[in-house]
Motif scaffolding. Structure first.
Motif, PDB file in Angstrom:
ATOM      1  N   TYR A 103      -2.219 -11.588  -4.212  1.00  0.00           N
ATOM      2  CA  TYR A 103      -3.069 -10.225  -3.477  1.00  0.00           C
ATOM      3  C   TYR A 103      -2.816  -8.924  -4.310  1.00  0.00           C
ATOM      4  O   TYR A 103      -2.340  -8.626  -5.251  1.00  0.00           O
ATOM      5  CB  TYR A 103      -1.597  -9.801  -1.640  1.00  0.00           C
ATOM      6  N   ALA A 140       0.896  -0.888   0.033  1.00  0.00           N
ATOM      7  CA  ALA A 140      -0.167   0.363  -0.161  1.00  0.00           C
ATOM      8  C   ALA A 140       0.720   0.944   0.006  1.00  0.00           C
ATOM      9  O   ALA A 140       0.773   2.615  -0.221  1.00  0.00           O
ATOM     10  CB  ALA A 140      -1.137   0.683   1.055  1.00  0.00           C
ATOM     11  N   THR A 175      -2.005  -3.003  -2.407  1.00  0.00           N
ATOM     12  CA  THR A 175      -2.522  -3.209  -0.950  1.00  0.00           C
ATOM     13  C   THR A 175      -1.565  -4.271   0.740  1.00  0.00           C
ATOM     14  O   THR A 175      -0.925  -4.178  -0.352  1.00  0.00           O
ATOM     15  CB  THR A 175      -3.822  -4.664  -0.866  1.00  0.00           C
ATOM     16  N   TRP A 176      -2.122  -4.347   1.858  1.00  0.00           N
ATOM     17  CA  TRP A 176      -0.748  -5.033   2.777  1.00  0.00           C
ATOM     18  C   TRP A 176      -0.071  -6.147   2.594  1.00  0.00           C
ATOM     19  O   TRP A 176      -0.401  -7.010   3.037  1.00  0.00           O
ATOM     20  CB  TRP A 176      -1.657  -4.453   4.087  1.00  0.00           C
TER      21      TRP A 176
END
Ligand code: BG6
Length: 486
Positions: A461, A337, A465-466
């Motif tokens: 993922y 992120a 994002t994280w």
């Protein structure tokens, strides 16, 4: 003190992106010792002037104050020379030896910024050409090997050719001002040390997040992955800086002895911890800021069914009296992120609450490493300005904030500049010893082996994002959450 700095890989990516800019900054600020010469080595057939032009074109793309003006660059360029070499040819080392002998500088630095497969060849050939005298220092870039066996093989060759105090193994994280600050925080102050132990600390979280993807390094990254690229070296060095005992002095070996003890105390992996406490991920298409970005498998040089991890989150413990039972969480990844590296030290909460206070918001020290470095101490204070009757019993989260940019100005000595100056001065404090490196490989190797046999592969993922949700689930099982989730 005159010096010759021979840069193997002189036309390569690292020279281009990091080393030349660092050398130039040092030259500009007058910290590069006088009487220096920088010899770029590469396979191309370039004259000294063509090499200077090539390096100049690198600076032409730099914006702002870091860009040299023509007069400054001309003075810097006078230090630059080029030597064409085929690194497998003994005759080319003899030519290099003749170039160096003619000038007979006080010290000679061999900076090996080539593909790792060439490290042993370069060391052996330098020794065979008599270029390993006491005034020589050799700098080796990471990654030093691919696993424990290859790392040992490189170290054995290096040991045959050079003495340990001539060898500078670079981990550029150790050169970052923020990482040196971490040593200063712990060992330059008496305040935190009494609290720095299992009785007061609940858990520690180390995050190194990058917003960039693999850029043009897909082919390199395919054979490396986040575990080898970031965890085996940078993240474990941060863990050592947090977990080590105070060294008896600030000499290189005193510091490295203590870091080694931490690495030796890392809890050995078991089948259960390997499957429960290590999460690997790979980014799929998503966003970086407001721009759309491709997934890892669509990057240049990457196989469409690649199993390489671009994200790792893990939980470990340092099994000694100070830390027994305290979880250390490490998390690193590309296309996360944001660009954000920080360490969170979560202290225990008060044993018995007498106020109306938010849970988990305080008793926390955050050490910010980048993009900005600083310290935040999260506390609870009496909530102010609320006239309701119950407010007298309410606490609100507050924070003591130290921003090093504001305190010391934003102009810092960059990691490579610091490390290059240390090499020229012969200071080894911020370099990694071979036994530390081997111990770090020994510890990551069971993870590599486990993944080889784990058909599930990395969890996807979305870029921006994280990382995979399994990373949050892993830490949640201990009753904690990552810093951005609290
Ligand atoms: C390098 C890795 O060692 O560190 C890169 O090979 C990574 O993949 C880089 O991007 C991160 O360094 P920094 O200083 O930008 O945090």
């Amino acid at each position: 003190m005159s010096f010759d700095l021979v840069l193997f890989g002189g036309t390569g990516d690292l020279a281009w992106r990091k080393l030349m800019p660092a050398l130039f900054q040092s030259f500009r600020h007058g910290t590069l010792p006088e009487g220096g010469r920088i010899i770029g080595v590469g396979r191309d057939n370039l004259s000294h002037d063509q090499y200077r032009e090539l390096i100049k074109s690198r600076f032409d793309s730099v914006e702002g104050a870091k860009r040299p003006n023509a007069e400054e660059f001309a003075r810097f360029a006078a230090l630059l020379e080029f030597q064409r070499m085929d690194l497998s040819m003994p005759g080319d080392y003899a030519t290099l030896a003749a170039t160096l002998t003619e000038r007979n500088a006080d010290s000679v630095v061999m900076y090996v910024a080539t593909a790792p497969g060439l490290f042993t060849t370069v060391c052996e050939q330098l020794a065979a050409a008599g270029l390993n005298t006491d005034k020589t220092r050799i700098v080796l870039e990471k990654p030093l090997g691919h696993d424990l066996a290859s790392n040992r093989a490189i170290n054995e060759t290096v040991r045959r050719c050079f003495k340990e105090n001539q060898v500078f193994r670079i981990d550029h994280y150790l050169g970052k001002p923020s990482v040196q600050n971490l040593f200063a925080l712990r060992f330059g102050n008496a305040l935190f040390e009494p609290l720095w132990k299992r009785e007061h600390i609940a858990n520690i979280q180390i995050t190194i997040a990058e917003d960039l993807g693999v850029e043009k390094r897909g082919a390199f990254y395919e054979n490396t992955g986040a575990l080898r690229d970031m965890v085996q070296n940078h993240a474990l060095q941060l863990l050592c800086a947090i977990g080590m005992e105070p060294p008896i002095n600030s000499h290189a070996d005193a510091i490295r002895d203590e870091k080694l003890k931490v690495l030796r105390s890392l809890k050995p992996w078991t089948a259960e911890t390997l499957s429960q406490h290590v999460i690997r991920g790979q980014y799929s298409a998503g966003k970086s800021g407001s721009s759309k970005v491709p997934g890892y498998r669509e990057e240049l040089g990457v196989s469409p069914d690649s199993q390489t991890e671009t994200f790792v989150a893990l939980r470990t413990e340092i099994a000694n009296w100070r830390w027994a039972g305290v979880p250390f969480y490490i998390r690193t990844g590309k296309r996360l992120a944001g660009r954000d590296a920080h360490i969170v030290v979560n202290f225990h909460q008060t044993p018995h609450p007498i106020f109306n206070a938010p849970v988990g918001a305080a008793n926390r020290l955050v050490i910010n490493l980048q993009p900005k470095d600083g310290l935040e101490l999260h506390l609870l204070a009496q909530a102010q300005g609320n006239r309701s009757r119950s407010a007298s019993q309410s606490l609100a989260p507050v924070q003591l904030d130290l921003d090093f940019d504001k305190r010391f100005g934003s102009e810092r000595v960059g990691a490579y500049e610091r490390l290059l100056l240390d090499v020229l001065d012969g200071r080894l404090n911020l370099f990694v010893r071979s036994d530390e490196q081997e111990e770090a490989w020994r510890w990551v190797e069971p993870i590599i082996e486990h993944w080889k046999n784990d058909a599930a592969g990395p969890r996807p993922y979305v870029a921006g994002t994280w990382g995979p949700s399994a990373s949050s689930a892993m830490i949640a099982r201990d009753g904690y959450c990552w810093s951005e989730e609290s």
